[in-house]
Design an enzyme around this catalytic site. Structure first.
Site, PDB file in Angstrom:
ATOM      1  N   ASP A 137      -0.531   0.224  -3.377  1.00 26.15           N
ATOM      2  CA  ASP A 137      -1.009  -0.299  -4.658  1.00 26.15           C
ATOM      3  C   ASP A 137       0.197  -0.507  -5.564  1.00 26.15           C
ATOM      4  O   ASP A 137       1.302  -0.059  -5.251  1.00 26.15           O
ATOM      5  CB  ASP A 137      -2.064   0.617  -5.288  1.00 26.15           C
ATOM      6  CG  ASP A 137      -1.547   1.984  -5.686  1.00 26.15           C
ATOM      7  OD1 ASP A 137      -0.495   2.406  -5.143  1.00 26.15           O
ATOM      8  OD2 ASP A 137      -2.185   2.652  -6.502  1.00 26.15           O
ATOM      9  N   TYR A 142       3.119  -0.460  -8.456  1.00 26.72           N
ATOM     10  CA  TYR A 142       3.818   0.590  -9.207  1.00 26.72           C
ATOM     11  C   TYR A 142       3.057   0.842 -10.506  1.00 26.72           C
ATOM     12  O   TYR A 142       2.542  -0.091 -11.130  1.00 26.72           O
ATOM     13  CB  TYR A 142       5.245   0.156  -9.536  1.00 26.72           C
ATOM     14  CG  TYR A 142       6.133  -0.011  -8.323  1.00 26.72           C
ATOM     15  CD1 TYR A 142       6.412   1.062  -7.477  1.00 26.72           C
ATOM     16  CD2 TYR A 142       6.737  -1.239  -8.043  1.00 26.72           C
ATOM     17  CE1 TYR A 142       7.250   0.914  -6.383  1.00 26.72           C
ATOM     18  CE2 TYR A 142       7.579  -1.398  -6.948  1.00 26.72           C
ATOM     19  CZ  TYR A 142       7.829  -0.315  -6.124  1.00 26.72           C
ATOM     20  OH  TYR A 142       8.664  -0.474  -5.041  1.00 26.72           O
ATOM     21  N   PHE A 163       6.232  -3.592  -3.270  1.00 27.56           N
ATOM     22  CA  PHE A 163       7.581  -3.014  -3.245  1.00 27.56           C
ATOM     23  C   PHE A 163       8.542  -3.665  -4.243  1.00 27.56           C
ATOM     24  O   PHE A 163       9.661  -3.200  -4.419  1.00 27.56           O
ATOM     25  CB  PHE A 163       8.199  -3.069  -1.834  1.00 27.56           C
ATOM     26  CG  PHE A 163       7.486  -2.222  -0.822  1.00 27.56           C
ATOM     27  CD1 PHE A 163       7.606  -0.841  -0.855  1.00 27.56           C
ATOM     28  CD2 PHE A 163       6.689  -2.788   0.147  1.00 27.56           C
ATOM     29  CE1 PHE A 163       6.940  -0.037   0.063  1.00 27.56           C
ATOM     30  CE2 PHE A 163       6.012  -2.004   1.072  1.00 27.56           C
ATOM     31  CZ  PHE A 163       6.144  -0.626   1.032  1.00 27.56           C
ATOM     32  N   HIS A 188       6.762   4.963   6.709  1.00 28.62           N
ATOM     33  CA  HIS A 188       6.895   4.354   5.383  1.00 28.62           C
ATOM     34  C   HIS A 188       8.323   4.575   4.865  1.00 28.62           C
ATOM     35  O   HIS A 188       8.957   5.592   5.172  1.00 28.62           O
ATOM     36  CB  HIS A 188       5.887   4.998   4.433  1.00 28.62           C
ATOM     37  CG  HIS A 188       5.678   4.248   3.168  1.00 28.62           C
ATOM     38  ND1 HIS A 188       6.509   4.382   2.069  1.00 28.62           N
ATOM     39  CD2 HIS A 188       4.727   3.353   2.807  1.00 28.62           C
ATOM     40  CE1 HIS A 188       6.074   3.596   1.101  1.00 28.62           C
ATOM     41  NE2 HIS A 188       4.994   2.957   1.523  1.00 28.62           N
TER      42      HIS A 188
END
Length: 220
Positions: free
Chosen positions: A63, A65, A76, A185
């Protein structure tokens, strides 16, 4: 900003479903009564910056920031001038190790999106300072529909799946023309468990080139 072009046509069936009507109502109320990110005009930037017919690769995030000034509608990615978040620092480190190039000076990944890298979060909005606060309100159903549209395309695509949540989407991607690159991740909590050394950038480009598709210029 509304979804336009081929994306709008491919996803038009979603807009008339009951879950989407409820999602729209919920998101509208959230923006009216809370501080929500990204700015409402940026919610669909992933689709806006990377038209369906131009998608070469897909990177899935979770989701947006959730701190002020960060989210720009691309997973990202952060706006120019914003401090680069830890996960993106690690992404840039892997890019440097993989490609031997200097990473961009800022965290704005718009140049990836405009080259055909769909930077899609599975949830497209978030309350300020509350990670995962819009999980379960309907976005996952909508973005799953977008992933299925891509998975059903009869041309080569690269799906880059980082972390357990993104990797769960693997079962939706069955066309053998698509390449799946998966790893841990890039978060500092997990990057040393298989993200570092996974070489996603060169592997993506090698596959694109092998299919006669122009590679991504990852460096800025």
């Amino acid at each position: 900003m509304a979804i336009k072009g081929a994306w709008a046509e491919a996803l038009k069936g979603e807009f008339s479903k009951p879950y989407y009507a409820e999602l729209y109502k919920t998101v509208l109320q959230e923006y009216r009564t809370r501080e929500v990110f990204p700015p409402s005009t940026d919610i669909f930037n992933a689709f806006q910056f990377t038209p369906l017919e131009e998608v070469k690769a897909v990177i899935l995030g979770q989701d947006p920031y959730h701190e002020r000034g960060q989210a720009n509608g691309l997973c990202f990615s952060v706006k120019p001038g914003v401090r680069i978040p830890p996960s993106l620092v690690n992404i840039y480190q892997e890019m440097r190790d993989d490609l031997g190039c200097d990473p961009p000076e800022n965290g704005d990944l718009t140049h990836w999106a405009r080259q055909g890298v769909l930077l899609l979060n599975t949830v497209l909005t978030v309350r300020a300072h509350e990670a995962n606060s819009h999980k379960g309100i309907g976005w996952e159903t909508f973005t799953d529909a977008a992933i299925r549209v891509l998975a059903e395309l009869d041309r080569p695509l690269v799906f880059i799946l980082w972390g357990s949540q993104a990797r769960r989407k693997k079962e939706m991607i069955t066309n053998p023309k698509h390449l799946i690159i998966e790893s841990a991740h890039p978060s500092p909590l997990s990057a040393y468990n298989g993200f570092f050394g996974s070489r996603p950038f060169s592997r993506c480009n090698d596959y694109l080139v092998s299919c006669g598709i122009a590679p991504i210029r990852w460096e800025k």
